[in-house]
Design a protein around this motif. Structure first.
Motif, PDB file in Angstrom:
ATOM      1  N   LYS A  14     -15.482  -9.827  17.684  1.00  0.00           N
ATOM      2  CA  LYS A  14     -15.345 -11.277  17.739  1.00  0.00           C
ATOM      3  C   LYS A  14     -16.247 -11.938  16.703  1.00  0.00           C
ATOM      4  CE  LYS A  14     -16.046 -12.899  21.787  1.00  0.00           C
ATOM      5  NZ  LYS A  14     -16.285 -13.257  23.182  1.00  0.00           N
ATOM      6  N   GLY A  15     -15.811 -13.097  16.238  1.00  0.00           N
ATOM      7  CA  GLY A  15     -16.619 -13.861  15.309  1.00  0.00           C
ATOM      8  C   GLY A  15     -16.195 -13.687  13.863  1.00  0.00           C
ATOM      9  N   CYS A  16     -17.054 -14.197  12.968  1.00  0.00           N
ATOM     10  CA  CYS A  16     -16.822 -14.095  11.522  1.00  0.00           C
ATOM     11  C   CYS A  16     -18.162 -13.868  10.836  1.00  0.00           C
ATOM     12  CB  CYS A  16     -16.140 -15.353  11.000  1.00  0.00           C
ATOM     13  SG  CYS A  16     -17.136 -16.839  11.145  1.00  0.00           S
ATOM     14  N   ARG A  17     -18.135 -13.648   9.540  1.00  0.00           N
ATOM     15  CA  ARG A  17     -19.368 -13.377   8.794  1.00  0.00           C
ATOM     16  C   ARG A  17     -20.360 -14.543   8.886  1.00  0.00           C
ATOM     17  NH1 ARG A  17     -15.607 -10.483   6.248  1.00  0.00           N
ATOM     18  NH2 ARG A  17     -16.201  -8.446   5.429  1.00  0.00           N
ATOM     19  N   PHE A  18     -19.856 -15.748   8.802  1.00  0.00           N
ATOM     20  CA  PHE A  18     -20.729 -16.918   8.825  1.00  0.00           C
ATOM     21  C   PHE A  18     -21.522 -16.978  10.123  1.00  0.00           C
ATOM     22  CE2 PHE A  18     -21.550 -21.366   9.854  1.00  0.00           C
ATOM     23  CZ  PHE A  18     -22.244 -21.761   8.730  1.00  0.00           C
ATOM     24  N   TYR A  19     -20.848 -16.868  11.257  1.00  0.00           N
ATOM     25  CA  TYR A  19     -21.535 -16.950  12.547  1.00  0.00           C
ATOM     26  C   TYR A  19     -22.342 -15.686  12.838  1.00  0.00           C
ATOM     27  CZ  TYR A  19     -18.880 -21.171  13.208  1.00  0.00           C
ATOM     28  OH  TYR A  19     -18.355 -22.426  13.039  1.00  0.00           O
ATOM     29  N   GLY A  20     -21.882 -14.541  12.355  1.00  0.00           N
ATOM     30  CA  GLY A  20     -22.651 -13.302  12.505  1.00  0.00           C
ATOM     31  C   GLY A  20     -23.997 -13.400  11.798  1.00  0.00           C
ATOM     32  N   PHE A  21     -23.979 -13.932  10.578  1.00  0.00           N
ATOM     33  CA  PHE A  21     -25.228 -14.126   9.843  1.00  0.00           C
ATOM     34  C   PHE A  21     -26.106 -15.141  10.557  1.00  0.00           C
ATOM     35  CE2 PHE A  21     -27.534 -16.876   6.889  1.00  0.00           C
ATOM     36  CZ  PHE A  21     -28.432 -15.965   6.369  1.00  0.00           C
ATOM     37  N   ASP A  22     -25.515 -16.255  10.971  1.00  0.00           N
ATOM     38  CA  ASP A  22     -26.275 -17.333  11.597  1.00  0.00           C
ATOM     39  C   ASP A  22     -26.944 -16.879  12.897  1.00  0.00           C
ATOM     40  OD1 ASP A  22     -27.090 -20.000  11.290  1.00  0.00           O
ATOM     41  OD2 ASP A  22     -25.687 -20.641  12.855  1.00  0.00           O
ATOM     42  N   GLU A  23     -26.266 -16.056  13.677  1.00  0.00           N
ATOM     43  CA  GLU A  23     -26.791 -15.645  14.984  1.00  0.00           C
ATOM     44  C   GLU A  23     -27.641 -14.381  14.927  1.00  0.00           C
ATOM     45  OE1 GLU A  23     -23.300 -15.258  17.337  1.00  0.00           O
ATOM     46  OE2 GLU A  23     -22.852 -17.412  17.275  1.00  0.00           O
ATOM     47  N   GLU A  24     -27.332 -13.449  14.021  1.00  0.00           N
ATOM     48  CA  GLU A  24     -27.973 -12.134  14.049  1.00  0.00           C
ATOM     49  C   GLU A  24     -29.009 -11.902  12.954  1.00  0.00           C
ATOM     50  OE1 GLU A  24     -24.855  -9.254  13.974  1.00  0.00           O
ATOM     51  OE2 GLU A  24     -23.757 -10.240  15.598  1.00  0.00           O
TER      52      GLU A  24
END
Length: 101
Positions: free
Chosen positions: A17-27
């Motif tokens: 689930k998710g995308c690169r943008f939110y993966g970077f922002d959260e992780e």
């Protein structure tokens, strides 16, 4: 190009689930550190042997070090305006070198 990059970063993942943008922002974003205040300086490493007169010679210049290091091999870090002398990873001396114009 910026538009395509934005589309790519917001495209959903295929396997989770998710995308690169939110993966970077959260992780990953929390682990970033700010850039240093001083810019990186290119330096060169050399080795030199401390002479009996407790000097080392680097690029036809002589730099003194503590007399306890006579006949020992030292590491020297050179940059455009700094000379730093190390022995066994311990800094012995640093010298600011005047820039020639």
């Amino acid at each position: 190009m910026w538009k395509k990059l934005e589309e790519f970063n917001h495209r959903p993942f295929t396997s989770k689930k998710g995308c690169r943008f939110y993966g970077f922002d959260e992780e990953e974003k929390f682990a970033l550190s700010p850039l240093p205040n001083t810019p990186y300086k290119i330096s060169e490493w050399r080795t030199a042997k401390v002479r009996p007169d407790y000097h080392i010679s680097i690029e036809s210049m002589f730099y003194s070090v503590p007399y306890e290091y006579i006949n020992l091999q030292v590491d020297v870090k050179l940059s455009s305006d700094l000379v730093v002398v190390y022995c066994n990873h311990m800094r012995l001396k640093f010298v600011f070198v005047a820039k020639l114009q």
